[in-house]
Design a protein around this motif. Structure first.
Motif, PDB file in Angstrom:
ATOM      1  N   UNK A  15       2.223   9.073  -6.293  1.00 22.63           N
ATOM      2  CA  UNK A  15       3.040   8.868  -5.108  1.00 22.63           C
ATOM      3  C   UNK A  15       2.355   7.859  -4.188  1.00 22.63           C
ATOM      4  N   UNK A  16       1.051   8.026  -3.984  1.00 20.78           N
ATOM      5  CA  UNK A  16       0.317   7.108  -3.115  1.00 20.78           C
ATOM      6  C   UNK A  16       0.132   5.739  -3.757  1.00 20.78           C
ATOM      7  N   UNK A  17       0.051   5.695  -5.079  1.00 23.33           N
ATOM      8  CA  UNK A  17       0.009   4.396  -5.762  1.00 23.33           C
ATOM      9  C   UNK A  17       1.306   3.631  -5.495  1.00 23.33           C
ATOM     10  N   UNK A  18       2.426   4.367  -5.480  1.00 26.07           N
ATOM     11  CA  UNK A  18       3.722   3.744  -5.181  1.00 26.07           C
ATOM     12  C   UNK A  18       3.733   3.186  -3.765  1.00 26.07           C
ATOM     13  N   UNK A  19       3.241   3.952  -2.813  1.00 26.83           N
ATOM     14  CA  UNK A  19       3.207   3.493  -1.424  1.00 26.83           C
ATOM     15  C   UNK A  19       2.326   2.247  -1.311  1.00 26.83           C
ATOM     16  N   UNK A  20       1.181   2.270  -1.977  1.00 24.78           N
ATOM     17  CA  UNK A  20       0.290   1.099  -1.953  1.00 24.78           C
ATOM     18  C   UNK A  20       0.993  -0.104  -2.583  1.00 24.78           C
ATOM     19  N   UNK A  39      -4.520   4.242   7.053  1.00 24.27           N
ATOM     20  CA  UNK A  39      -4.575   5.483   7.839  1.00 24.27           C
ATOM     21  C   UNK A  39      -4.343   6.687   6.930  1.00 24.27           C
ATOM     22  N   UNK A  40      -3.283   6.637   6.135  1.00 24.19           N
ATOM     23  CA  UNK A  40      -2.977   7.769   5.254  1.00 24.19           C
ATOM     24  C   UNK A  40      -4.057   7.961   4.193  1.00 24.19           C
ATOM     25  N   UNK A  41      -4.549   6.883   3.633  1.00 22.36           N
ATOM     26  CA  UNK A  41      -5.569   7.017   2.591  1.00 22.36           C
ATOM     27  C   UNK A  41      -6.837   7.658   3.137  1.00 22.36           C
ATOM     28  N   UNK A  42      -7.156   7.386   4.388  1.00 25.06           N
ATOM     29  CA  UNK A  42      -8.363   7.963   4.983  1.00 25.06           C
ATOM     30  C   UNK A  42      -8.190   9.452   5.275  1.00 25.06           C
ATOM     31  N   UNK A  43      -6.957   9.908   5.399  1.00 27.03           N
ATOM     32  CA  UNK A  43      -6.674  11.309   5.736  1.00 27.03           C
ATOM     33  C   UNK A  43      -6.541  12.209   4.519  1.00 27.03           C
ATOM     34  N   UNK A  44      -6.461  11.642   3.330  1.00 26.29           N
ATOM     35  CA  UNK A  44      -6.164  12.435   2.145  1.00 26.29           C
ATOM     36  C   UNK A  44      -7.406  12.696   1.299  1.00 26.29           C
ATOM     37  N   UNK A  45      -7.254  13.631   0.386  1.00 23.32           N
ATOM     38  CA  UNK A  45      -8.362  14.127  -0.421  1.00 23.32           C
ATOM     39  C   UNK A  45      -8.475  13.379  -1.754  1.00 23.32           C
ATOM     40  N   UNK A  54      -6.939   2.829  -5.885  1.00 17.32           N
ATOM     41  CA  UNK A  54      -6.057   2.457  -4.773  1.00 17.32           C
ATOM     42  C   UNK A  54      -6.544   1.204  -4.052  1.00 17.32           C
ATOM     43  N   UNK A  55      -7.851   1.087  -3.869  1.00 20.10           N
ATOM     44  CA  UNK A  55      -8.401  -0.119  -3.225  1.00 20.10           C
ATOM     45  C   UNK A  55      -8.111  -1.348  -4.072  1.00 20.10           C
ATOM     46  N   UNK A  56      -8.271  -1.210  -5.379  1.00 21.36           N
ATOM     47  CA  UNK A  56      -7.966  -2.327  -6.283  1.00 21.36           C
ATOM     48  C   UNK A  56      -6.485  -2.700  -6.176  1.00 21.36           C
ATOM     49  N   UNK A  57      -5.624  -1.661  -6.123  1.00 24.78           N
ATOM     50  CA  UNK A  57      -4.186  -1.914  -6.084  1.00 24.78           C
ATOM     51  C   UNK A  57      -3.713  -2.403  -4.720  1.00 24.78           C
ATOM     52  N   UNK A  58      -4.532  -2.264  -3.697  1.00 29.10           N
ATOM     53  CA  UNK A  58      -4.188  -2.881  -2.412  1.00 29.10           C
ATOM     54  C   UNK A  58      -4.248  -4.402  -2.517  1.00 29.10           C
ATOM     55  N   UNK A  81       9.583   8.190  -1.520  1.00 28.33           N
ATOM     56  CA  UNK A  81      10.701   7.347  -1.084  1.00 28.33           C
ATOM     57  C   UNK A  81      10.708   7.241   0.440  1.00 28.33           C
ATOM     58  N   UNK A  82      10.397   8.349   1.106  1.00 29.14           N
ATOM     59  CA  UNK A  82      10.376   8.341   2.565  1.00 29.14           C
ATOM     60  C   UNK A  82       9.239   7.474   3.102  1.00 29.14           C
ATOM     61  N   UNK A  83       8.053   7.621   2.522  1.00 25.27           N
ATOM     62  CA  UNK A  83       6.914   6.820   2.975  1.00 25.27           C
ATOM     63  C   UNK A  83       7.144   5.330   2.727  1.00 25.27           C
ATOM     64  N   UNK A  84       7.785   4.995   1.630  1.00 30.00           N
ATOM     65  CA  UNK A  84       8.094   3.583   1.355  1.00 30.00           C
ATOM     66  C   UNK A  84       9.037   3.050   2.435  1.00 30.00           C
TER      67      UNK A  84
END
Length: 152
Positions: A15-20, A39-45, A54-58, A81-84
């Motif tokens: 899901x987060x890969x999709x947002x990235x 912001x979201x990536x820093x808040x998650x586990x 994720x950093x690479x995919x940014x 879908x909502x985050x996108x």
């Protein structure tokens, strides 16, 4: 693991890969969009391996056709879908490329929607005066979280 943080399942990670990957939908990385994702990536586990991916995919987005089928949890589908959509609205500009990206995501996820369940949840939401007393459901919990983000 912090007990307040959601376990990082394969579906949730994707899901987060999709947002990235959505950051790259219009072939330009907008600072407001990037700030929201960071912001979201820093808040998650995330573990170190997930963060590295994720950093690479940014910088180099993953293939959307690889990510979408890996988001298998219904809550993760609706949240992604909502985050996108939130991400695309962050810079107040919805480009044709972003709209196309969003339609592809929504088209893929629409096959999994249970419209009757959504109608039931929405009718409960409309009937309730006290937002915080509504039951814990993925949709309502996401709305609570998103609402708090914009109140800052």
């Amino acid at each position: 693991m912090d007990k307040n943080k959601k376990e990082m399942t394969k579906s949730h990670f994707n899901m987060w890969r999709l947002v990235v990957s959505a950051v790259h939908a219009d072939d330009r990385v907008d600072p407001a969009e990037l700030e929201m994702v960071e912001h979201y990536l820093s808040e998650l586990n995330f573990d170190e391996e997930h963060l590295n991916i994720l950093k690479k995919e940014l910088h180099q987005p993953a293939n959307l056709d690889e990510i979408l089928p890996a988001i298998t949890d219904p809550g993760d589908r609706s949240q992604s879908a909502y985050f996108v959509r939130l991400l695309f609205w962050k810079d107040k500009i919805l480009t044709a490329e972003e709209e196309s990206f969003l339609k592809k995501v929504q088209g893929h996820f629409s096959q999994f929607l249970n419209i009757d369940e959504l109608k039931t949840e929405l009718s409960q939401f409309k009937e309730q005066d006290d937002f915080d007393s509504l039951p814990d459901t993925p949709v309502l919990n996401l709305w609570r979280k998103i609402s708090s983000f914009f109140k800052k």
